[in-house]
Design an enzyme around this catalytic site. Structure first.
Site, PDB file in Angstrom:
ATOM      1  N   SER A   1      -6.361  19.041  52.411  1.00  5.31           N
ATOM      2  CA  SER A   1      -7.565  19.386  51.665  1.00  5.31           C
ATOM      3  C   SER A   1      -7.555  18.760  50.269  1.00  5.31           C
ATOM      4  O   SER A   1      -6.521  18.700  49.611  1.00  5.31           O
ATOM      5  CB  SER A   1      -7.640  20.911  51.537  1.00  5.31           C
ATOM      6  OG  SER A   1      -8.746  21.265  50.745  1.00  5.31           O
TER       7      SER A   1
ATOM      8  N   ASN B   1      -3.359  16.432  38.837  1.00  5.92           N
ATOM      9  CA  ASN B   1      -4.798  16.527  38.914  1.00  5.92           C
ATOM     10  C   ASN B   1      -5.233  17.901  38.438  1.00  5.92           C
ATOM     11  O   ASN B   1      -4.515  18.886  38.589  1.00  5.92           O
ATOM     12  CB  ASN B   1      -5.308  16.271  40.348  1.00  5.92           C
ATOM     13  CG  ASN B   1      -5.326  17.525  41.184  1.00  5.92           C
ATOM     14  OD1 ASN B   1      -6.251  18.343  41.078  1.00  5.92           O
ATOM     15  ND2 ASN B   1      -4.304  17.711  41.990  1.00  5.92           N
TER      16      ASN B   1
ATOM     17  N   ILE C   1      -8.851  18.941  38.952  1.00  2.00           N
ATOM     18  CA  ILE C   1     -10.252  18.747  39.339  1.00  2.00           C
ATOM     19  C   ILE C   1     -11.015  20.064  39.137  1.00  2.00           C
ATOM     20  O   ILE C   1     -12.138  20.066  38.642  1.00  2.00           O
ATOM     21  CB  ILE C   1     -10.373  18.284  40.818  1.00  2.00           C
ATOM     22  CG1 ILE C   1      -9.476  17.076  41.109  1.00  2.00           C
ATOM     23  CG2 ILE C   1     -11.831  18.008  41.195  1.00  2.00           C
ATOM     24  CD1 ILE C   1      -9.746  15.829  40.321  1.00  2.00           C
ATOM     25  N   GLY C   2     -10.389  21.160  39.524  1.00  2.00           N
ATOM     26  CA  GLY C   2     -11.032  22.465  39.326  1.00  2.00           C
ATOM     27  C   GLY C   2     -12.007  22.836  40.433  1.00  2.00           C
ATOM     28  O   GLY C   2     -13.027  23.481  40.191  1.00  2.00           O
TER      29      GLY C   2
ATOM     30  N   CYS D   1      -4.678  27.114  44.422  1.00  2.00           N
ATOM     31  CA  CYS D   1      -5.113  26.038  43.534  1.00  2.00           C
ATOM     32  C   CYS D   1      -4.742  26.402  42.096  1.00  2.00           C
ATOM     33  O   CYS D   1      -5.170  27.444  41.601  1.00  2.00           O
ATOM     34  CB  CYS D   1      -6.617  25.805  43.629  1.00  2.00           C
ATOM     35  SG  CYS D   1      -7.182  24.611  42.403  1.00  2.00           S
TER      36      CYS D   1
ATOM     37  N   GLY E   1       2.692  14.186  45.032  1.00  2.00           N
ATOM     38  CA  GLY E   1       3.293  12.871  45.247  1.00  2.00           C
ATOM     39  C   GLY E   1       4.781  12.986  45.557  1.00  2.00           C
ATOM     40  O   GLY E   1       5.343  14.086  45.577  1.00  2.00           O
TER      41      GLY E   1
ATOM     42  N   GLY F   1       4.164  15.189  49.040  1.00  2.00           N
ATOM     43  CA  GLY F   1       4.703  13.847  48.797  1.00  2.00           C
ATOM     44  C   GLY F   1       4.976  13.005  50.013  1.00  2.00           C
ATOM     45  O   GLY F   1       5.748  12.049  49.945  1.00  2.00           O
TER      46      GLY F   1
ATOM     47  N   THR G   1      -1.782  13.212  48.839  1.00  2.00           N
ATOM     48  CA  THR G   1      -1.964  12.208  47.788  1.00  2.00           C
ATOM     49  C   THR G   1      -1.878  10.773  48.316  1.00  2.00           C
ATOM     50  O   THR G   1      -2.545   9.883  47.794  1.00  2.00           O
ATOM     51  CB  THR G   1      -0.924  12.463  46.684  1.00  2.00           C
ATOM     52  OG1 THR G   1      -1.098  13.811  46.232  1.00  2.00           O
ATOM     53  CG2 THR G   1      -1.090  11.531  45.511  1.00  2.00           C
TER      54      THR G   1
END
Lengths: 299, 259
Positions: free
Chosen positions: A19, A67, A69-70, A128, A214, A241, A263
């Site tokens: 996702s 990241n 992004i929110g 998240c 990653g 990763g 990623t």
């Protein structure tokens, strides 16, 4: 040779796309043969549209990226109207990642998605790190239990609970998800991290902190998959990763029944196809008849 | 859009720290439109981790990029030799819209700031192919940062240059040059302005265009992870919510942006 089952979902191979790294699949239609994927997990949706966090939202780090992004998304109504028609036609299991600000929102989202036939499962994004609230659901075993329980009551779809590595004991959270009726757990989401621009003294992210992903997180993710898979009876979906088939096989040997490519999709959009072929080649080379035989082999 | 292992046909130093690289990517060359970009994997290993976005500088069977060495990725790229291979994903994004050749006579003014010249040579070529009158203004801090002057001169007769420090061409910002050009040229044309450069310059040009009701298309530069619209990392705030530099852009109509 590669068939597996997660809850009610039958996958032709154990390779899913994670996702938030694959959009709503259409973004990748020219770059990946979508039909070859084990399953597609879509970008997290929420009840209402979310604008996401201020820029900058991404930052490269050593062997990885941050990241913040929110959870930018257009909300469930737009998702059902604009994205589902395309997803329905792909012909592989579609798993919808959802997130809510509270139990009610998770419940409403799950109930609405339960009516859509083309959806195979739901992944609960309780992990998240980029949304402002008291703490993550996945950082509390009681809250995890309650969210999973509420969703379980309202859906007959396969439920996958996505766990956060930002905890002291990930196994107790996994157990809470299992006890509440989750069909599987997926781990790990990103590690909370940050990076600073020394010239300006400011964080390199608009949100100050972000989620690290990653290859830099792989050893820790792998250890967590190893640990969790030994302590619960539902399948573990491993991620963190994975850049190639070798990485994917490590997660499987550690105890993952399936894996998610995240990623890596940003760097090599066709990588999931290569990973599927790479796992097949590995099984042939080692004369392993069934993929299941290597799950958790590393003790 | 395809991810191609492209052969490097040439990689030449063309100025202070500026390089031009030609890449054998016929598919991308065929599909590309001015203002679009490619994502290049500069290293075979994990450092730097992400691909780097580069505007498509020119197209002629192969594609060319024009880049400045500014960090790890471009440093590695500058060290690549003819015959080496790199992964190139493209063409990506939404490029410039060319003016419709309607009843009103269109005139294009291209404004390049520094390395912002990169996507504009290809645009100038396409505009002149359509027989659209094209004026080019090039601005940079100093003389050795003026790029593509010769290339533009081969495409159109009207090329003007300014430097901030006055070491070459007109002295001052390119926005002043733009003002002067507007004063001295006829206004019977339907003017459309294309601009790429530093943000301050883009804003300044966009303001001048707004005063005169010129359409102004700006090409933005943002850090990106995927380049395909999946990661949502390159959000651009616009009057109709967040858009993505990699997918909805990098070219935006200036009036749509919330600067």
């Amino acid at each position: 040779m590669m068939k597996i089952k997660i809850g009610k979902i039958e996958l032709k191979n154990p390779v899913m796309v994670a996702s938030g790294t694959f959009g709503y699949a259409k973004e990748f239609e020219k770059l990946v043969n979508l039909k070859h994927l084990g399953a597609i997990i879509t970008k997290t949706i929420t009840l209402n549209p979310r604008q996401g966090n201020p820029m900058p939202r991404i930052c490269e780090t050593a062997s990885g990226m941050l990241n913040a992004i929110g959870l930018q998304n257009e909300g469930i109504d737009d998702f059902i109207k604009e994205k589902m028609p395309y997803l329905s036609k792909i012909g592989v299991p579609i798993i919808i990642s959802i997130s809510g600000n509270n139990i009610d929102e998770f419940f409403i989202l799950a109930r609405r998605l339960n009516k859509i036939k083309a959806i195979s499962g739901i992944e609960l994004n309780i992990s998240c790190p980029n949304i402002k609230c008291r703490g993550l659901v996945a950082q509390d075993k009681k809250e995890t239990y309650e969210v999973v329980k509420a969703v379980r009551k309202t859906t007959s779809k396969t439920v996958i609970t996505k766990l956060s590595p930002n905890v002291t004991d990930i196994t107790e959270i996994a157990k809470a998800a299992e006890d509440a009726g989750s069909d599987a757990v997926s781990l790990v989401n990103t590690f909370l991290g940050m990076a600073i621009d020394v010239e300006t003294g400011k964080s390199k992210l608009g949100n100050i902190t972000g989620g690290l992903s990653g290859p830099c997180i792989k050893p820790i993710a792998l250890r967590m998959v190893h640990e969790v898979s030994r302590n619960i009876d539902i399948p573990v979906i491993g991620m963190g990763g994975i850049m190639n088939a070798g990485d994917a096989i490590e997660f499987i040997l550690a105890g993952a029944t399936a894996i998610q490519v995240g990623t890596a999709n940003f760097i090599e959009p066709g990588v999931s196809g290569k990973i599927i072929k790479g796992i097949e080649a590995y099984l042939k080379k080692h004369k392993i008849k069934k993929f299941q035989d290597i799950i958790g082999r590393t003790t | 859009m395809k991810d191609i292992k492209a052969k490097i046909l040439s990689n030449k130093l063309v100025g202070r720290a500026y390089y031009k690289m030609a890449l054998g990517a016929p598919y991308i060359a065929r599909a590309a439109k001015p203002g679009q970009f490619v994502q290049i994997k500069c290293s075979d290993g994990l450092e730097p981790f992400l691909r780097r976005p580069f505007s498509i500088h020119r197209v002629n069977g192969s594609i060319e990029i024009l880049y400045e060495v500014v960090g790890k990725g471009t440093e590695i790229l500058a060290g690549k030799k003819q015959g080496d291979f790199v992964d190139v994903l493209g063409p990506l994004g939404t490029g410039f819209s060319l003016p419709l050749t309607s009843s009103l006579e269109p005139r294009a003014i291209i404004i390049a700031g520094g390395i912002g010249a990169a996507p504009l040579v290809y645009l100038a070529e396409e505009l002149t192919k359509k027989k659209i009158k094209t004026i080019v203004l090039i601005g940079a801090k100093t003389k050795d940062a003026i790029l593509c002057e010769k290339d533009f001169k081969k495409i159109t007769r009207e090329v003007y240059v300014s430097t901030d420090d006055g070491t070459y061409g007109c002295h001052g910002f390119v926005s002043r040059l733009f003002h002067n050009i507007l004063k001295t040229t006829e206004s019977r044309f339907e003017t459309i302005v294309y601009v790429c450069g530093p943000n301050g310059m883009l804003k300044c040009i966009a303001e001048i265009c707004a005063e005169r009701s010129f359409e102004c298309q700006v090409s933005l530069e943002e850090k990106m992870a995927c380049g395909t619209g999946a990661c949502l990392g390159c959000a651009v705030p616009t009057k109709s919510g967040n858009k993505l530099a990699c997918k909805d852009g990098p070219v935006f109509n200036a009036t749509s942006l919330s600067w």
